[in-house]
Design an enzyme around this catalytic site. Structure first.
Site, short mmCIF file in Angstrom:
data_model
loop_
_atom_site.label_atom_id
_atom_site.label_comp_id
_atom_site.label_asym_id
_atom_site.label_seq_id
_atom_site.Cartn_x
_atom_site.Cartn_y
_atom_site.Cartn_z
CG HIS A 1 -0.05 -0.11 2.77
ND1 HIS A 1 0.14 0.93 3.21
CD2 HIS A 1 -0.36 -0.70 3.38
CE1 HIS A 1 0.71 0.56 4.06
NE2 HIS A 1 0.07 -0.59 4.93
CB CYS B 1 1.45 -3.60 5.34
SG CYS B 1 -0.51 -4.17 5.22
#
Length: 165
Positions: A123, A140
């Site tokens: 992301h 992430c």
């Protein structure tokens, strides 16, 4: 009447100009056949077979050493996964999902009585990394917002991602 036409023309041009700033890009280059992440070097590579198409500096989970074992450990998974979803409304600008946990991850977490967690993505930052340490995510892989726009356009669901220590 001339003033109305001029105003309509200007409004139309403003609308077209706004379209140029869209976070949704198009990609017409070679297919990305694999994503390779090197956690030690904090680098991510998009490959077409053995040719590197793009490389990115990345941020990882706030506890970057080792494989993700359970929810909340702050680690980024290691192993072979797949791009399995997209989130155009991500709180982190845009994101593409990684297929963590796999059956092995689920069983390993279950063996210690914990949940493996999930929602692991590549992301953007959306301003959330300001004032944070270099590795700031909950597990992430983060890149700059402009970079996730390109990555989002380039990756297809089903693309393998290898995350190496």
């Amino acid at each position: 009447m001339h003033l109305i036409r001029t105003l309509l023309l200007l409004a139309g041009l403003a609308t077209l100009a706004a379209c140029g700033d869209s976070k949704f890009k198009t990609y017409n280059g070679p297919e990305v056949t694999q994503v390779y992440v090197n956690k030690t070097d904090r680098k991510m590579y998009l490959l077409h077979h053995t040719k590197v198409l793009e490389s990115y500096d990345i941020a990882l989970g706030f506890a970057p050493q080792g494989h993700k074992q359970f929810e909340g450990d702050g680690r980024t998974p290691e192993g072979v996964y797949y791009i399995d979803r997209r989130n155009p409304n991500s709180a982190y600008h845009l994101s593409v999902g990684i297929s963590y946990p796999n059956p092995y991850d689920r069983e390993a977490a279950r063996a210690v009585g914990k949940s493996p967690g999930g929602d692991i993505f590549i992301h953007g930052q959306a301003g959330k990394s300001k004032g944070m340490p270099p590795d700031w995510t909950a597990g992430c892989i983060a890149v700059k917002d402009k970079e996730i726009e390109d990555i989002y356009a380039m990756l297809r669901d089903g693309t393998p991602i290898i995350i190496a220590p």
